[in-house]
Design a protein around this motif. Structure first.
Motif, PDB file in Angstrom:
ATOM      1  N   ILE A 130      -2.420  62.475   5.567  1.00 18.58           N
ATOM      2  CA  ILE A 130      -1.556  61.158   6.509  1.00 18.58           C
ATOM      3  C   ILE A 130      -0.388  62.014   6.893  1.00 18.58           C
ATOM      4  O   ILE A 130       0.054  61.869   8.178  1.00 18.58           O
ATOM      5  N   TYR A 131       0.724  61.301   6.415  1.00 20.14           N
ATOM      6  CA  TYR A 131       1.691  61.647   6.353  1.00 20.14           C
ATOM      7  C   TYR A 131       2.191  62.959   6.816  1.00 20.14           C
ATOM      8  O   TYR A 131       3.209  63.349   6.550  1.00 20.14           O
ATOM      9  N   GLU A 132       1.639  63.913   6.799  1.00 23.80           N
ATOM     10  CA  GLU A 132       1.698  65.852   6.827  1.00 23.80           C
ATOM     11  C   GLU A 132       2.906  66.026   7.222  1.00 23.80           C
ATOM     12  O   GLU A 132       3.694  66.849   7.401  1.00 23.80           O
ATOM     13  N   ASP A 133       2.964  65.722   8.805  1.00 25.51           N
ATOM     14  CA  ASP A 133       4.360  65.879   9.654  1.00 25.51           C
ATOM     15  C   ASP A 133       5.524  65.304   9.673  1.00 25.51           C
ATOM     16  O   ASP A 133       6.017  64.751  10.522  1.00 25.51           O
ATOM     17  N   TYR A 134       5.252  64.828   8.296  1.00 29.42           N
ATOM     18  CA  TYR A 134       6.542  63.178   7.933  1.00 29.42           C
ATOM     19  C   TYR A 134       7.504  64.142   7.730  1.00 29.42           C
ATOM     20  O   TYR A 134       7.002  65.091   7.073  1.00 29.42           O
ATOM     21  N   ALA A 135       8.883  63.578   7.555  1.00 30.98           N
ATOM     22  CA  ALA A 135       9.675  64.509   6.823  1.00 30.98           C
ATOM     23  C   ALA A 135       9.776  64.102   5.513  1.00 30.98           C
ATOM     24  O   ALA A 135      10.195  65.154   4.271  1.00 30.98           O
ATOM     25  N   GLU A 136       8.998  63.313   4.968  1.00 29.11           N
ATOM     26  CA  GLU A 136       8.947  63.110   3.288  1.00 29.11           C
ATOM     27  C   GLU A 136       7.510  62.243   3.163  1.00 29.11           C
ATOM     28  O   GLU A 136       7.331  60.796   4.813  1.00 29.11           O
ATOM     29  N   VAL A 174       3.634  53.922   8.059  1.00 30.87           N
ATOM     30  CA  VAL A 174       5.510  53.760   7.970  1.00 30.87           C
ATOM     31  C   VAL A 174       5.843  54.481   9.027  1.00 30.87           C
ATOM     32  O   VAL A 174       5.219  55.833   9.432  1.00 30.87           O
ATOM     33  N   PRO A 175       6.782  53.934   9.928  1.00 31.52           N
ATOM     34  CA  PRO A 175       6.646  54.786  10.887  1.00 31.52           C
ATOM     35  C   PRO A 175       7.555  55.920  11.173  1.00 31.52           C
ATOM     36  O   PRO A 175       8.482  55.560  10.018  1.00 31.52           O
ATOM     37  N   LYS A 176       7.371  56.676  11.543  1.00 34.51           N
ATOM     38  CA  LYS A 176       7.772  58.573  11.094  1.00 34.51           C
ATOM     39  C   LYS A 176       9.591  58.382  11.266  1.00 34.51           C
ATOM     40  O   LYS A 176      10.129  58.787   9.743  1.00 34.51           O
ATOM     41  N   ARG A 177      10.390  57.734  11.637  1.00 33.24           N
ATOM     42  CA  ARG A 177      11.538  57.485  12.027  1.00 33.24           C
ATOM     43  C   ARG A 177      12.195  57.429  10.519  1.00 33.24           C
ATOM     44  O   ARG A 177      13.043  57.522  10.240  1.00 33.24           O
ATOM     45  N   SER A 178      10.948  56.195   9.358  1.00 29.59           N
ATOM     46  CA  SER A 178      12.218  55.634   8.936  1.00 29.59           C
ATOM     47  C   SER A 178      11.900  56.433   7.328  1.00 29.59           C
ATOM     48  O   SER A 178      12.330  56.316   6.012  1.00 29.59           O
ATOM     49  N   MET A 179      11.759  57.455   8.090  1.00 28.82           N
ATOM     50  CA  MET A 179      11.344  58.899   6.605  1.00 28.82           C
ATOM     51  C   MET A 179      12.569  60.105   6.870  1.00 28.82           C
ATOM     52  O   MET A 179      11.726  61.118   6.064  1.00 28.82           O
TER      53      MET A 179
END
Length: 200
Positions: A26-32, A57-62
């Protein structure tokens, strides 16, 4: 599967577990991937996400800053800056579910990096009430405190008792932001500016 920085917050997870793999996907495209508490019911959480009852969790938060901290660290630092945060404070759910951090781990990291520090027992006397202060003074057989108010009790305790004596009497400790921590908040004001405000 996105395992970037998984050792920083999610080393406790079993990457061979199907539910864990689904979360990481689900979080594949997040920084982490955000912090996932070992107490979280992943199967139920994944179900709620799929039906739209739970948010990510918003992407910017990671996205980490150059200091190797996340926006959630700044929110915790902002909380500490109010002067009411102690080692008995509860970490709100939003640290995990909105900012993707392990609050207790983040507190340790802020101290290790010199952005916050735990106060001594002497400097934590303000977090005690008058009855607690009187009980400590009574324990050490001090006199002349029965009619004193809290500020006067604190001064008497500081004058009559050593740090070692006080430290043995109570475990409550406050936290204080350092000048370096204040500078960090000033450098990155956006997370705090976006955070819902209420009086702490």
């Amino acid at each position: 599967m996105n395992t970037t920085n998984s050792d920083k917050q999610n080393s406790h997870l079993d990457l061979n577990n199907k539910d864990v793999q689904d979360v990481f996907s689900i979080y594949e495209d997040y920084a982490e991937v955000p912090y996932i508490s070992p107490k979280r019911d992943l199967e139920n959480w994944l179900h709620l996400v799929r039906i739209g009852s739970e948010h990510l969790v918003p992407k910017r938060s990671m996205v980490r800053y150059e200091e190797d901290i996340l926006p959630g660290h700044l929110i915790l630092l902002w909380r500490i800056n109010f002067g009411t945060f102690t080692n008995e404070s509860v970490f709100p759910k939003y640290f995990e579910y909105d900012y993707g951090i392990n609050g207790r781990q983040a507190l340790d990291e802020l101290q290790e990096k010199g952005y916050a520090r735990e106060l001594s027992a002497t400097d934590s006397l303000d977090y005690l009430n008058a009855a607690q202060l009187k009980a400590i003074l009574k324990h050490f057989e001090k006199t002349g405190y029965s009619k004193l108010k809290k500020p006067e009790l604190m001064e008497l305790a500081k004058k009559e008792l050593t740090e070692e004596q006080l430290a043995a009497q109570f475990k409550l400790r406050g936290f204080q932001i350092t000048p370096e921590g204040k500078a960090l908040l000033a450098k990155y004001p956006e997370p705090v500016d976006r955070h819902p405000k209420k009086k702490y």
